[in-house]
Scaffold this active site. Sequence first.
Site, PDB file in Angstrom:
ATOM      1  N   THR A 161       0.823  -1.208   0.000  1.00  0.00           N
ATOM      2  CA  THR A 161       0.000   0.000   0.000  1.00  0.00           C
ATOM      3  C   THR A 161       0.857   1.257   0.000  1.00  0.00           C
ATOM      4  O   THR A 161       1.937   1.266   0.572  1.00  0.00           O
ATOM      5  CB  THR A 161      -0.841   0.004   1.294  1.00  0.00           C
ATOM      6  OG1 THR A 161      -1.739  -1.070   1.236  1.00  0.00           O
ATOM      7  CG2 THR A 161      -1.583   1.286   1.509  1.00  0.00           C
ATOM      8  N   ARG A 184     -13.440  -8.568  -0.060  1.00  0.00           N
ATOM      9  CA  ARG A 184     -12.613  -8.290   1.126  1.00  0.00           C
ATOM     10  C   ARG A 184     -12.175  -6.824   1.139  1.00  0.00           C
ATOM     11  O   ARG A 184     -11.759  -6.265   0.145  1.00  0.00           O
ATOM     12  CB  ARG A 184     -11.405  -9.212   1.117  1.00  0.00           C
ATOM     13  CG  ARG A 184     -10.456  -9.031   2.300  1.00  0.00           C
ATOM     14  CD  ARG A 184      -9.332  -8.078   1.993  1.00  0.00           C
ATOM     15  NE  ARG A 184      -8.285  -8.105   3.007  1.00  0.00           N
ATOM     16  CZ  ARG A 184      -7.267  -7.256   3.025  1.00  0.00           C
ATOM     17  NH1 ARG A 184      -7.164  -6.318   2.102  1.00  0.00           N
ATOM     18  NH2 ARG A 184      -6.345  -7.323   3.966  1.00  0.00           N
ATOM     19  N   VAL A 185     -12.261  -6.219   2.297  1.00  0.00           N
ATOM     20  CA  VAL A 185     -11.768  -4.850   2.494  1.00  0.00           C
ATOM     21  C   VAL A 185     -10.723  -4.903   3.601  1.00  0.00           C
ATOM     22  O   VAL A 185     -10.939  -5.543   4.635  1.00  0.00           O
ATOM     23  CB  VAL A 185     -12.927  -3.901   2.875  1.00  0.00           C
ATOM     24  CG1 VAL A 185     -12.395  -2.542   3.326  1.00  0.00           C
ATOM     25  CG2 VAL A 185     -13.892  -3.740   1.706  1.00  0.00           C
ATOM     26  N   GLY A 186      -9.608  -4.239   3.386  1.00  0.00           N
ATOM     27  CA  GLY A 186      -8.542  -4.236   4.384  1.00  0.00           C
ATOM     28  C   GLY A 186      -8.605  -3.018   5.285  1.00  0.00           C
ATOM     29  O   GLY A 186      -9.642  -2.353   5.420  1.00  0.00           O
ATOM     30  N   ASP A 187      -7.487  -2.713   5.877  1.00  0.00           N
ATOM     31  CA  ASP A 187      -7.398  -1.588   6.813  1.00  0.00           C
ATOM     32  C   ASP A 187      -7.291  -0.231   6.109  1.00  0.00           C
ATOM     33  O   ASP A 187      -7.665   0.809   6.666  1.00  0.00           O
ATOM     34  CB  ASP A 187      -6.154  -1.750   7.700  1.00  0.00           C
ATOM     35  CG  ASP A 187      -4.872  -1.788   6.875  1.00  0.00           C
ATOM     36  OD1 ASP A 187      -4.840  -2.509   5.851  1.00  0.00           O
ATOM     37  OD2 ASP A 187      -3.904  -1.092   7.222  1.00  0.00           O
ATOM     38  N   THR A 189       0.831  -0.213   6.724  1.00  0.00           N
ATOM     39  CA  THR A 189       0.957  -1.118   5.590  1.00  0.00           C
ATOM     40  C   THR A 189       1.104  -2.526   6.137  1.00  0.00           C
ATOM     41  O   THR A 189       1.491  -2.710   7.288  1.00  0.00           O
ATOM     42  CB  THR A 189       2.165  -0.717   4.718  1.00  0.00           C
ATOM     43  OG1 THR A 189       2.235  -1.583   3.585  1.00  0.00           O
ATOM     44  CG2 THR A 189       3.476  -0.793   5.478  1.00  0.00           C
ATOM     45  N   GLY A 190       0.760  -3.496   5.308  1.00  0.00           N
ATOM     46  CA  GLY A 190       0.891  -4.866   5.762  1.00  0.00           C
ATOM     47  C   GLY A 190      -0.435  -5.597   5.777  1.00  0.00           C
ATOM     48  O   GLY A 190      -1.355  -5.230   5.050  1.00  0.00           O
ATOM     49  N   GLY A 192      -3.774  -6.248   6.561  1.00  0.00           N
ATOM     50  CA  GLY A 192      -4.791  -5.331   7.066  1.00  0.00           C
ATOM     51  C   GLY A 192      -5.636  -5.873   8.188  1.00  0.00           C
ATOM     52  O   GLY A 192      -6.053  -5.132   9.086  1.00  0.00           O
TER      53      GLY A 192
HETATM   54  C1  SD4 Z   1      -4.488  -4.445   3.047  1.00  0.00           C
HETATM   55  N1  SD4 Z   1      -2.945  -3.120   4.302  1.00  0.00           N
HETATM   56  O1  SD4 Z   1      -5.354  -4.407   2.194  1.00  0.00           O
HETATM   57  C2  SD4 Z   1      -3.399  -3.424   2.985  1.00  0.00           C
HETATM   58  C3  SD4 Z   1      -2.339  -3.890   2.080  1.00  0.00           C
HETATM   59  C4  SD4 Z   1      -1.058  -3.164   2.279  1.00  0.00           C
HETATM   60  O2  SD4 Z   1       1.073  -2.634   1.762  1.00  0.00           O
HETATM   61  O3  SD4 Z   1      -0.817  -2.519   3.207  1.00  0.00           O
HETATM   62  N2  SD4 Z   1      -0.114  -3.215   1.449  1.00  0.00           N
HETATM   63  O4  SD4 Z   1      -4.432  -5.302   3.928  1.00  0.00           O
END
Ligand code: SD4
Length: 327
Positions: free
Chosen positions: A188, A216-219, A239-240, A242
Amino acid sequence: MHSRRKFIRLSALGAAFTGSILKACTTPEKSENPKKSVKPVVVSTWNHGQAANAAAWEILSHGGSALDAAEAGVRVTEADPEVRTVGYGGYPDRDGFVTLDACIMNEKGDCGSVAFLQDIKHPVSVARKVMEETPHVMLVGKGALDFALAQGFKQENLLTPESEKDWLEWKAKNTETRPEINIENHDTIGLLTLDQKGNLSGACTTSGASYKYHGRVGDSPIIGAGLYVDNEVGGATATGWGEAVIRAVGCFLVVEFMRQGHDPEEACRLAVERVVSKNPDWKEIQVGFLALNKQGEVGSYCINKGFNYAVQTPEISNELFDAKSKL
Ligand code: SD4
Protein backbone atom coordinates in the site's frame (compact mmCIF):
# COMPACT_ATOMS: atom_id res chain seq x y z
CA MET A 1 4.71 -14.21 -6.21
CA HIS A 2 6.87 -11.72 -7.95
CA SER A 3 8.61 -9.09 -5.92
CA ARG A 4 9.85 -5.98 -7.66
CA ARG A 5 11.13 -4.33 -4.58
CA LYS A 6 14.77 -3.79 -4.17
CA PHE A 7 15.16 -2.85 -0.58
CA ILE A 8 17.88 -0.50 0.38
CA ARG A 9 19.39 -2.47 3.15
CA LEU A 10 21.51 -0.32 5.31
CA SER A 11 24.42 -1.68 7.29
CA ALA A 12 24.05 -1.42 11.03
CA LEU A 13 26.43 1.50 10.99
CA GLY A 14 24.70 3.11 8.04
CA ALA A 15 21.32 2.69 9.64
CA ALA A 16 22.51 4.30 12.85
CA PHE A 17 24.11 7.11 10.88
CA THR A 18 21.13 7.90 8.69
CA GLY A 19 18.84 7.42 11.66
CA SER A 20 20.71 10.07 13.55
CA ILE A 21 20.54 12.43 10.59
CA LEU A 22 16.83 11.88 10.41
CA LYS A 23 16.53 12.53 14.09
CA ALA A 24 18.80 15.56 13.96
CA CYS A 25 16.85 17.04 11.09
CA THR A 26 13.49 16.36 12.57
CA THR A 27 13.87 16.57 16.33
CA PRO A 28 10.83 18.39 17.64
CA GLU A 29 11.54 21.79 19.10
CA LYS A 30 10.33 22.90 22.48
CA SER A 31 6.92 24.49 22.33
CA GLU A 32 8.44 27.90 23.23
CA ASN A 33 10.32 27.88 19.94
CA PRO A 34 7.84 26.62 17.36
CA LYS A 35 9.43 28.58 14.53
CA LYS A 36 12.20 26.03 14.39
CA SER A 37 9.88 23.15 13.62
CA VAL A 38 10.72 21.29 10.43
CA LYS A 39 8.25 21.92 7.66
CA PRO A 40 7.09 21.19 5.12
CA VAL A 41 7.45 17.43 5.33
CA VAL A 42 6.17 14.53 3.27
CA VAL A 43 6.68 10.88 4.19
CA SER A 44 5.32 7.79 2.51
CA THR A 45 5.56 4.03 2.51
CA TRP A 46 7.87 1.83 0.44
CA ASN A 47 10.15 2.58 -2.51
CA HIS A 48 7.28 3.88 -4.58
CA GLY A 49 6.94 6.59 -1.95
CA GLN A 50 9.75 8.52 -3.59
CA ALA A 51 7.78 9.29 -6.74
CA ALA A 52 4.73 10.10 -4.66
CA ASN A 53 6.76 12.36 -2.38
CA ALA A 54 8.12 14.26 -5.37
CA ALA A 55 4.60 15.16 -6.52
CA ALA A 56 3.54 16.11 -3.00
CA TRP A 57 6.70 18.17 -2.50
CA GLU A 58 5.99 20.16 -5.64
CA ILE A 59 2.83 21.38 -3.92
CA LEU A 60 4.18 21.71 -0.37
CA SER A 61 7.31 23.60 -1.37
CA HIS A 62 5.20 26.17 -3.19
CA GLY A 63 3.03 26.79 -0.15
CA GLY A 64 0.22 24.43 -1.13
CA SER A 65 -1.99 22.63 1.32
CA ALA A 66 -1.20 19.37 3.08
CA LEU A 67 -4.44 17.93 1.73
CA ASP A 68 -3.73 18.76 -1.92
CA ALA A 69 -0.22 17.41 -1.55
CA ALA A 70 -1.38 14.15 0.01
CA GLU A 71 -3.87 13.52 -2.77
CA ALA A 72 -1.47 14.50 -5.56
CA GLY A 73 1.26 12.31 -4.11
CA VAL A 74 -0.63 9.05 -3.97
CA ARG A 75 -2.27 9.67 -7.36
CA VAL A 76 1.18 9.10 -8.88
CA THR A 77 1.29 5.60 -7.39
CA GLU A 78 -2.31 4.87 -8.33
CA ALA A 79 -1.61 5.66 -11.97
CA ASP A 80 1.62 3.65 -12.22
CA PRO A 81 1.02 0.18 -13.74
CA GLU A 82 4.46 -0.90 -12.51
CA VAL A 83 3.22 -0.66 -8.93
CA ARG A 84 1.28 -3.91 -8.68
CA THR A 85 -0.30 -3.27 -5.33
CA VAL A 86 -2.00 0.09 -5.81
CA GLY A 87 -4.54 1.36 -8.34
CA TYR A 88 -4.08 0.72 -12.07
CA GLY A 89 -2.15 -2.52 -12.60
CA GLY A 90 -2.80 -3.73 -9.05
CA TYR A 91 -3.10 -7.45 -8.44
CA PRO A 92 -6.71 -8.63 -8.65
CA ASP A 93 -8.66 -10.61 -6.09
CA ARG A 94 -8.93 -14.40 -6.33
CA ASP A 95 -11.70 -14.04 -8.93
CA GLY A 96 -9.72 -11.72 -11.17
CA PHE A 97 -11.26 -8.37 -10.16
CA VAL A 98 -9.11 -5.37 -9.24
CA THR A 99 -10.88 -3.89 -6.22
CA LEU A 100 -9.49 -0.76 -4.62
CA ASP A 101 -9.57 0.79 -1.15
CA ALA A 102 -8.54 4.37 -0.31
CA CYS A 103 -9.05 7.16 2.17
CA ILE A 104 -7.99 10.71 2.85
CA MET A 105 -8.06 12.92 5.96
CA ASN A 106 -7.37 16.60 6.48
CA GLU A 107 -6.31 18.88 9.31
CA LYS A 108 -9.89 19.54 10.34
CA GLY A 109 -10.54 15.87 10.95
CA ASP A 110 -12.68 15.67 7.81
CA CYS A 111 -12.28 12.35 6.10
CA GLY A 112 -13.53 10.40 3.12
CA SER A 113 -13.14 6.81 2.08
CA VAL A 114 -14.02 4.31 -0.61
CA ALA A 115 -13.74 0.55 -0.43
CA PHE A 116 -14.25 -2.36 -2.82
CA LEU A 117 -14.28 0.14 -5.66
CA GLN A 118 -13.74 -1.20 -9.18
CA ASP A 119 -12.85 0.36 -12.54
CA ILE A 120 -11.76 3.78 -11.25
CA LYS A 121 -8.09 4.64 -11.48
CA HIS A 122 -7.97 7.22 -8.69
CA PRO A 123 -9.90 5.97 -5.66
CA VAL A 124 -8.21 8.58 -3.45
CA SER A 125 -9.84 11.35 -5.45
CA VAL A 126 -13.21 9.65 -5.13
CA ALA A 127 -12.56 9.44 -1.38
CA ARG A 128 -11.88 13.18 -1.36
CA LYS A 129 -15.18 13.79 -3.17
CA VAL A 130 -16.96 11.66 -0.57
CA MET A 131 -15.39 13.88 2.08
CA GLU A 132 -16.22 17.15 0.35
CA GLU A 133 -19.47 16.47 -1.50
CA THR A 134 -21.44 14.14 0.76
CA PRO A 135 -22.47 14.04 4.42
CA HIS A 136 -20.79 10.63 4.66
CA VAL A 137 -17.34 9.24 5.35
CA MET A 138 -17.37 5.96 3.45
CA LEU A 139 -18.91 4.59 0.26
CA VAL A 140 -18.34 1.04 -0.92
CA GLY A 141 -18.75 -1.18 -3.95
CA LYS A 142 -21.35 -0.30 -6.54
CA GLY A 143 -22.51 2.70 -4.55
CA ALA A 144 -18.98 4.10 -4.60
CA LEU A 145 -18.71 3.41 -8.34
CA ASP A 146 -22.06 5.07 -9.09
CA PHE A 147 -20.99 8.07 -7.03
CA ALA A 148 -17.65 8.28 -8.83
CA LEU A 149 -19.32 8.16 -12.24
CA ALA A 150 -21.79 10.85 -11.19
CA GLN A 151 -18.81 12.96 -10.15
CA GLY A 152 -17.31 12.63 -13.63
CA PHE A 153 -14.71 9.91 -13.05
CA LYS A 154 -14.04 7.66 -16.02
CA GLN A 155 -14.75 3.93 -15.86
CA GLU A 156 -11.78 1.90 -17.12
CA ASN A 157 -10.29 -1.55 -16.97
CA LEU A 158 -7.55 -1.60 -14.33
CA LEU A 159 -6.37 -5.18 -14.89
CA THR A 160 -3.17 -4.99 -16.92
CA PRO A 161 -1.99 -7.99 -18.97
CA GLU A 162 0.91 -8.46 -16.51
CA SER A 163 -1.34 -8.64 -13.46
CA GLU A 164 -3.79 -10.90 -15.30
CA LYS A 165 -0.96 -13.25 -16.25
CA ASP A 166 0.29 -13.45 -12.64
CA TRP A 167 -3.24 -14.04 -11.41
CA LEU A 168 -3.78 -16.89 -13.90
CA GLU A 169 -0.50 -18.45 -12.81
CA TRP A 170 -1.52 -18.16 -9.17
CA LYS A 171 -4.92 -19.63 -9.93
CA ALA A 172 -3.46 -22.60 -11.76
CA LYS A 173 -1.44 -23.71 -8.77
CA ASN A 174 -3.17 -22.30 -5.71
CA THR A 175 -6.12 -24.13 -4.26
CA GLU A 176 -5.90 -22.78 -0.74
CA THR A 177 -8.75 -20.74 0.60
CA ARG A 178 -6.50 -18.26 2.35
CA PRO A 179 -4.27 -16.17 0.08
CA GLU A 180 -0.59 -16.67 0.49
CA ILE A 181 0.70 -14.21 3.04
CA ASN A 182 4.23 -12.97 3.16
CA ILE A 183 5.95 -9.70 3.57
CA GLU A 184 6.36 -9.15 -0.16
CA ASN A 185 2.77 -8.97 -1.31
CA HIS A 186 1.23 -5.98 0.32
CA ASP A 187 2.62 -2.64 -0.66
CA THR A 188 0.00 0.00 0.00
CA ILE A 189 0.97 3.61 -0.29
CA GLY A 190 0.26 5.66 2.81
CA LEU A 191 1.46 9.26 2.70
CA LEU A 192 1.51 11.96 5.38
CA THR A 193 2.07 15.67 4.87
CA LEU A 194 2.85 18.71 6.99
CA ASP A 195 2.50 21.96 5.08
CA GLN A 196 4.14 25.35 5.53
CA LYS A 197 1.22 26.53 7.69
CA GLY A 198 1.82 23.57 10.00
CA ASN A 199 -1.27 21.63 8.98
CA LEU A 200 -1.27 17.85 8.68
CA SER A 201 -3.08 15.59 6.22
CA GLY A 202 -2.77 12.06 4.92
CA ALA A 203 -3.91 9.63 2.27
CA CYS A 204 -3.79 5.88 1.87
CA THR A 205 -4.61 3.80 -1.21
CA THR A 206 -4.21 0.16 -2.22
CA SER A 207 -5.44 -2.75 -4.27
CA GLY A 208 -5.26 -4.65 -1.00
CA ALA A 209 -3.95 -8.10 -0.35
CA SER A 210 -3.38 -9.84 -3.65
CA TYR A 211 -5.78 -12.70 -4.50
CA LYS A 212 -7.97 -11.80 -1.54
CA TYR A 213 -11.57 -13.01 -1.34
CA HIS A 214 -13.90 -11.06 -3.58
CA GLY A 215 -15.44 -8.35 -1.41
CA ARG A 216 -12.61 -8.29 1.13
CA VAL A 217 -11.77 -4.85 2.49
CA GLY A 218 -8.54 -4.24 4.38
CA ASP A 219 -7.40 -1.59 6.81
CA SER A 220 -6.37 1.00 4.24
CA PRO A 221 -9.76 2.72 3.74
CA ILE A 222 -10.74 2.46 7.39
CA ILE A 223 -10.18 5.69 9.24
CA GLY A 224 -8.21 4.89 12.39
CA ALA A 225 -6.88 1.60 11.02
CA GLY A 226 -4.94 2.36 7.81
CA LEU A 227 -4.77 6.13 8.34
CA TYR A 228 -5.40 8.67 11.05
CA VAL A 229 -4.60 12.36 11.36
CA ASP A 230 -5.09 14.63 14.35
CA ASN A 231 -3.83 18.12 13.61
CA GLU A 232 -3.00 18.73 17.27
CA VAL A 233 -0.72 15.72 17.47
CA GLY A 234 0.31 14.00 14.26
CA GLY A 235 -0.66 11.45 11.67
CA ALA A 236 0.00 7.79 11.01
CA THR A 237 -0.46 5.32 8.22
CA ALA A 238 -0.12 1.55 8.00
CA THR A 239 0.96 -1.12 5.59
CA GLY A 240 0.89 -4.87 5.76
CA TRP A 241 -1.69 -7.47 6.65
CA GLY A 242 -4.79 -5.33 7.07
CA GLU A 243 -6.73 -7.77 9.20
CA ALA A 244 -4.10 -7.43 11.93
CA VAL A 245 -4.07 -3.65 11.67
CA ILE A 246 -7.86 -3.46 11.95
CA ARG A 247 -7.86 -5.63 15.08
CA ALA A 248 -5.62 -3.11 16.81
CA VAL A 249 -7.15 0.03 15.20
CA GLY A 250 -3.51 0.65 14.44
CA CYS A 251 -3.15 4.21 13.23
CA PHE A 252 -5.50 5.70 15.79
CA LEU A 253 -3.40 3.93 18.37
CA VAL A 254 -0.15 5.36 17.00
CA VAL A 255 -1.59 8.87 17.16
CA GLU A 256 -2.84 8.29 20.69
CA PHE A 257 0.62 7.14 21.75
CA MET A 258 2.05 10.35 20.26
CA ARG A 259 -0.59 12.31 22.17
CA GLN A 260 0.73 10.71 25.34
CA GLY A 261 4.13 12.16 24.55
CA HIS A 262 5.90 9.39 22.67
CA ASP A 263 7.97 10.29 19.64
CA PRO A 264 6.76 8.86 16.32
CA GLU A 265 9.09 5.85 16.27
CA GLU A 266 8.24 4.83 19.82
CA ALA A 267 4.53 5.35 19.10
CA CYS A 268 4.84 3.03 16.08
CA ARG A 269 6.78 0.48 18.13
CA LEU A 270 4.14 0.43 20.86
CA ALA A 271 1.40 -0.03 18.24
CA VAL A 272 3.36 -2.92 16.70
CA GLU A 273 3.55 -4.50 20.17
CA ARG A 274 -0.23 -4.19 20.40
CA VAL A 275 -0.65 -5.86 17.01
CA VAL A 276 1.69 -8.62 18.18
CA SER A 277 -0.32 -9.16 21.34
CA LYS A 278 -3.58 -9.48 19.38
CA ASN A 279 -2.32 -11.76 16.60
CA PRO A 280 -0.90 -15.16 17.58
CA ASP A 281 0.43 -15.61 14.03
CA TRP A 282 2.33 -12.32 14.18
CA LYS A 283 5.66 -13.78 13.07
CA GLU A 284 4.13 -14.81 9.74
CA ILE A 285 2.71 -11.41 8.89
CA GLN A 286 4.05 -7.99 8.16
CA VAL A 287 2.62 -4.84 9.70
CA GLY A 288 4.42 -1.53 9.47
CA PHE A 289 3.47 1.88 10.80
CA LEU A 290 4.77 5.26 9.65
CA ALA A 291 4.14 8.41 11.67
CA LEU A 292 4.71 12.14 11.39
CA ASN A 293 4.12 14.49 14.28
CA LYS A 294 3.11 18.14 14.37
CA GLN A 295 6.76 19.19 14.79
CA GLY A 296 7.84 17.38 11.65
CA GLU A 297 9.47 14.44 13.37
CA VAL A 298 9.22 11.14 11.51
CA GLY A 299 9.29 7.58 12.84
CA SER A 300 8.43 4.07 11.79
CA TYR A 301 8.39 0.50 13.09
CA CYS A 302 7.37 -2.87 11.68
CA ILE A 303 7.20 -6.56 12.61
CA ASN A 304 9.40 -8.15 9.96
CA LYS A 305 12.42 -6.57 8.37
CA GLY A 306 11.90 -5.17 4.91
CA PHE A 307 9.56 -2.21 5.32
CA ASN A 308 11.01 1.06 4.14
CA TYR A 309 9.73 4.58 3.66
CA ALA A 310 10.63 7.78 1.85
CA VAL A 311 11.15 11.16 3.53
CA GLN A 312 11.37 14.64 2.05
CA THR A 313 11.96 17.71 4.22
CA PRO A 314 13.89 20.93 3.60
CA GLU A 315 16.96 19.00 4.81
CA ILE A 316 16.31 15.45 3.59
CA SER A 317 16.11 15.07 -0.15
CA ASN A 318 13.53 12.34 -0.70
CA GLU A 319 15.60 9.55 0.84
CA LEU A 320 14.62 5.99 1.67
CA PHE A 321 14.98 4.67 5.21
CA ASP A 322 14.59 1.15 6.53
CA ALA A 323 12.07 0.91 9.36
CA LYS A 324 13.25 -0.66 12.58
CA SER A 325 11.65 -4.03 13.12
CA LYS A 326 10.69 -6.32 15.97
CA LEU A 327 12.17 -9.40 14.26
C1 SD4 B 1 -4.49 -4.45 3.05
N1 SD4 B 1 -2.94 -3.12 4.30
O1 SD4 B 1 -5.35 -4.41 2.19
C2 SD4 B 1 -3.40 -3.42 2.98
C3 SD4 B 1 -2.34 -3.89 2.08
C4 SD4 B 1 -1.06 -3.16 2.28
O2 SD4 B 1 1.07 -2.63 1.76
O3 SD4 B 1 -0.82 -2.52 3.21
N2 SD4 B 1 -0.11 -3.22 1.45
O4 SD4 B 1 -4.43 -5.30 3.93
